[in-house]
Design a protein around this motif. Structure first.
Motif, PDB file in Angstrom:
ATOM      1  N   GLN A 118     -29.306  15.754 -23.096  1.00 50.80           N
ATOM      2  CA  GLN A 118     -28.313  15.165 -23.989  1.00 50.80           C
ATOM      3  C   GLN A 118     -27.317  14.292 -23.236  1.00 50.80           C
ATOM      4  N   VAL A 119     -26.938  14.721 -22.038  1.00 50.79           N
ATOM      5  CA  VAL A 119     -25.996  13.934 -21.236  1.00 50.79           C
ATOM      6  C   VAL A 119     -26.596  12.581 -20.874  1.00 50.79           C
ATOM      7  N   THR A 120     -27.883  12.574 -20.580  1.00 50.51           N
ATOM      8  CA  THR A 120     -28.555  11.327 -20.182  1.00 50.51           C
ATOM      9  C   THR A 120     -29.164  10.583 -21.368  1.00 50.51           C
ATOM     10  N   ASN A 121     -29.206  11.228 -22.536  1.00 48.85           N
ATOM     11  CA  ASN A 121     -29.762  10.637 -23.756  1.00 48.85           C
ATOM     12  C   ASN A 121     -31.211  10.174 -23.546  1.00 48.85           C
ATOM     13  N   THR A 122     -31.973  10.969 -22.848  1.00 49.62           N
ATOM     14  CA  THR A 122     -33.359  10.620 -22.527  1.00 49.62           C
ATOM     15  C   THR A 122     -34.340  11.358 -23.432  1.00 49.62           C
ATOM     16  N   SER A 123     -35.602  10.976 -23.317  1.00 49.85           N
ATOM     17  CA  SER A 123     -36.652  11.604 -24.125  1.00 49.85           C
ATOM     18  C   SER A 123     -37.052  12.963 -23.577  1.00 49.85           C
ATOM     19  N   SER A 124     -37.100  13.077 -22.256  1.00 53.25           N
ATOM     20  CA  SER A 124     -37.592  14.302 -21.627  1.00 53.25           C
ATOM     21  C   SER A 124     -36.834  14.555 -20.336  1.00 53.25           C
ATOM     22  N   VAL A 125     -37.077  15.742 -19.766  1.00 53.20           N
ATOM     23  CA  VAL A 125     -36.407  16.128 -18.515  1.00 53.20           C
ATOM     24  C   VAL A 125     -37.453  16.603 -17.520  1.00 53.20           C
ATOM     25  N   MET A 126     -37.306  16.160 -16.268  1.00 53.72           N
ATOM     26  CA  MET A 126     -38.184  16.571 -15.180  1.00 53.72           C
ATOM     27  C   MET A 126     -37.377  17.451 -14.222  1.00 53.72           C
ATOM     28  N   VAL A 127     -37.893  18.644 -13.962  1.00 57.57           N
ATOM     29  CA  VAL A 127     -37.169  19.621 -13.140  1.00 57.57           C
ATOM     30  C   VAL A 127     -37.880  19.780 -11.801  1.00 57.57           C
ATOM     31  N   ALA A 128     -37.126  19.669 -10.707  1.00 61.36           N
ATOM     32  CA  ALA A 128     -37.706  19.780  -9.365  1.00 61.36           C
ATOM     33  C   ALA A 128     -37.237  21.054  -8.677  1.00 61.36           C
ATOM     34  N   ARG A 129     -36.116  20.982  -7.929  1.00 62.73           N
ATOM     35  CA  ARG A 129     -35.718  22.115  -7.084  1.00 62.73           C
ATOM     36  C   ARG A 129     -35.382  23.378  -7.874  1.00 62.73           C
TER      37      ARG A 129
END
Length: 730
Positions: free
Chosen positions: A480-491
């Motif tokens: 929501q903060v980035t207003n993006t479609s999806s989130v990619m999680v790494a560490r």
């Protein structure tokens, strides 16, 4: 039977003649056959076109569940057109049924069967769509060719059984005074009550229940898709409808969709098969493999590992570079490091049938990636980026994406992403840091947000593990903060993969053991297993268990540190038994090559080919081939097999209906075939072209002299270059 409704009587011949005369006139005699003819031709053309398209589709796509159901629907329609339409047309154009009682039963039975098959297939397709969309995170084991074929067989069986009363009671009737035809087909039941019960049953199972089930399935699908996009802030209703339509299309054609997904990021040494499967178990929608360099992948061969039930891409030194399995096939994205469009396309075409998507790494700042012009080094060359992505989009059928970092200025970043969008990629992942920034630097959420609002393709936010993502709920917060479609999680996923669980994080001890279970099951290299477990232990590395892990030098020792000795022994024993069975089958196949009478007849010797023992221009295979030609025999036939346990090769050559083989196995086909040729030549008492000792020493001396000459020439060139540079300085 209801005699008032239909009572075939002993009508006079004059009535039959009158019937014939009456039915010979009227516009329906011409119009009805023409209408039925158009239906027949259009139906045949349309369904034939569907079958042709499916036939020309790539093998793996043609066998998808959706295509199997479409093919079944076409077969049912074609059956209806061939078995029913031509006969039904004659009812309106001919004064009587001229095809006899048997076809009377067959035509109407086929009519009912094909109708029910079409209805049941539509229901099955609706259920399949429901599973694909609503339960897309679950293992795809239910949506496979075998289950689809079982469903198709079930629809035909149910339809054939349900329509049996039609064949039983269909009768050829003649001489009925109220009918326009002299003879016609009609269902004649002994009891009218049974007829009504059957008709009601057909209406319920052939119309009402299918309609209800189809409506429920698609209502669930629409509700699920609407639920996914209802949290999209500042998006118009038109955008929401576009997203729903796009995802439905992607799900229908089997393409990976990048909207509203939670994704495991590509991580070196972490994103191997065990971690990817664990992330999927915990709720990840998409998983990326670690970055794999194109030059390394080009040298790999695809191997079906029957012991582990995996697909392995194996390098020339027998190291497994990439391993995948059926469980993740519809979720795994292959990420490559590349700086060349043609090499990228070669690698993508090599792996595309085993993965769900292809990604190009344009965000890695590490030296091993940037020194070859790959990773973040590509960001300074937009033309090369465009060439690589355009080539991939045009050259493969799977969706193509890329992962970038932000540039020093927002304008340059947005301009680059818009240029990337024009190549036709399915999505772009943005790590919200510049190339010189590291995890301790804050992630630029505002830049990611500006990028997302500037383009129409899905943008995947990455880089929030340190500051924002600490549990599953915070993944949505980052989106929501980035207003993006999806989130990619790494560490955050590396530290605890259960970050993908909606129910909350699991204790580290449980996650560690579940990861280790996959690592042992899929024979992960102990160094990778150890590295991932160390990342999960983190502050507990100094504990007694952590010290045991740190000292471990094998998967067995790692299992001892986590008290999983019994599991390790059980799995390794099962794999060993499976390996032995496959080896035995392979050996049997090799030894059972047919001789003159179909019985095993293989002459074996323990001989291994050494190229230093032979002149470079004349090999044993060439010598054997030349001898066969002189003797006017068929040329030698080599049958080479690979042993699954160690991937070594062995070969059998057939010459003059006799089989020859070397008992020595080797890692290359060329060597074993040369060894086999030597066995054949020696068995036939023929010279195999081997050099004598004096010739060997001469060849070795020539090689040394050639090497020394080359070295001297190189040294002379270097000296001349140095002199030239000195003169230039002067």
């Amino acid at each position: 039977m209801d005699t008032d409704t239909l009572s075939p009587g002993n009508e006079s011949g004059s009535w039959a003649n009158a019937c014939s005369i009456e039915t010979s006139d009227g516009p329906e005699v011409v119009m009805v056959p023409v209408a039925f003819g158009l239906i027949f031709l259009l139906g045949m053309a349309g369904n034939a076109l569907v079958i042709v398209v499916l036939g020309r589709t790539k093998a793996k796509r043609a066998r998808s569940t959706t295509n199997i159901f479409i093919l079944n629907l076409s077969v049912a329609d074609l059956s209806f057109l061939l078995l029913c339409v031509p006969f039904q047309a004659t009812i309106y154009s001919l004064p009587e049924w001229i095809f006899g009682a048997l076809l009377c039963k067959l035509v109407h039975y086929s009519f009912t069967v094909t109708m029910l098959v079409s209805i049941f297939t539509l229901v099955t397709m609706s259920v399949d769509r429901y599973i694909a969309v609503v339960h897309s995170k679950r293992p795809p084991c239910n949506r496979n060719r075998r289950n689809a074929s079982v469903a198709v067989a079930g629809t035909w069986t149910l339809s054939l059984l349900t329509a049996l009363p039609v064949a039983r009671h269909q009768t050829l009737v003649s001489g009925y005074h109220r009918a326009p035809n002299c003879s016609f087909c009609w269902e004649v039941w002994e009891e009218d009550t049974l007829k009504q019960v059957y008709k009601v049953t057909i209406v319920i199972i052939g119309y009402l229940l299918p309609l209800l089930l189809i409506c429920c399935c698609y209502a669930k699908v629409l509700f699920h898709l609407h639920k996914k996009v209802r949290n999209m802030s500042k998006k118009s209703k038109r955008s929401k409808k576009k997203v729903i339509k796009e995802e439905m299309i992607n799900q229908t054609v089997g393409r990976l969709c990048y909207r509203n997904k939670v994704i495991l990021a590509p991580m070196v040494r972490v994103g191997t098969l065990p971690m990817r499967l664990l992330a999927l178990d915990y709720g990840a929608d998409i998983v990326y493999c670690e970055e794999l360099i194109d030059l390394k992948m080009i040298q790999c061969k695809r191997v079906v590992n029957e012991v582990l039930d995996t697909i392995d891409y194996v390098a020339s030194d027998e190291r497994v570079i990439f391993r995948t399995c059926e469980r993740e096939k519809n979720h795994v994205v292959f990420q490559m490091g590349t700086a060349d469009a043609e090499r990228a396309l070669t690698v993508a075409q090599l792996v595309e049938n085993d993965v769900a998507g292809i990604d190009v790494n344009m965000g890695c700042p590490k030296e091993y990636s940037t020194k070859g012009g790959m990773g973040v080094a590509l960001l300074s060359n937009p033309d090369k980026i465009e060439a690589i992505l355009s080539t991939l989009v045009k050259g493969i059928s799977k969706p193509v994406t890329c992962k970038i970092r932000i540039l020093p200025s927002l304008e340059d970043t947005i301009q680059l992403v818009k240029r990337i969008e024009r190549t036709g990629v399915a999505a772009v992942a943005v790590h919200g840091r510049r190339k010189e920034e590291r995890p301790q630097h804050p992630v630029h959420c505002d830049v990611i947000k500006a990028i997302s609002e500037a383009v129409s393709i899905p943008v995947i936010a990455n880089g929030g593990s340190q500051e924002i993502i600490k549990e599953h709920a915070s993944i949505e917060e980052f989106r929501q903060v980035t207003n993006t479609s999806s989130v990619m999680v790494a560490r955050a996923a590396m530290w605890n993969p259960s970050i993908f669980r909606k129910e909350g994080l699991l204790p580290a001890e449980k996650v560690l053991k579940e990861y280790l279970t996959y690592a042992i099951r899929y024979d992960s290299h102990y160094s990778n297993t150890k590295y991932c477990l160390c990342q999960m232990l983190r502050e507990k590395l100094e504990s007694a268990q952590g010290k045991k892990l740190h000292a471990a030098q094998s998967n067995e020792e790692i299992c001892e540190a986590f008290e999983m000795n019994e599991y390790y022994k059980e799995v390794t024993a099962c794999l060993e038994i499976k390996r032995d069975m496959l080896n035995a089958k392979c050996q049997e196949k090799l030894e059972q090559q047919p001789g003159d009478n179909g019985s095993p007849d293989v002459i074996k010797m323990a001989i291994r080919f050494n190229k230093r023992d032979y002149p470079p221009q004349i090999t044993p295979k060439m010598t054997l081939l030349e001898w066969c030609r002189k003797q006017k025999l068929p040329q030698p036939v080599y049958i080479t097999v690979q042993r699954p346990s160690d991937r070594l090769f062995n070969s059998v050559v057939t010459v003059a209906d006799r089989n020859y083989s070397s008992s020595c196995w080797d890692k290359t086909k060329k060597v074993v075939e040369q060894s086999t040729a030597i066995v054949c030549l020696q068995s036939l008492g023929l010279p195999d072209g081997r050099l004598c000792e004096g010739e060997k020493h001469k060849r070795k001396r020539d090689e040394v002299i050639a090497h020394d000459t080359e070295t001297t020439s190189s040294a002379s060139l270097d000296t001349n270059k140095k002199k030239s540079l000195s003169l230039m300085k002067i």
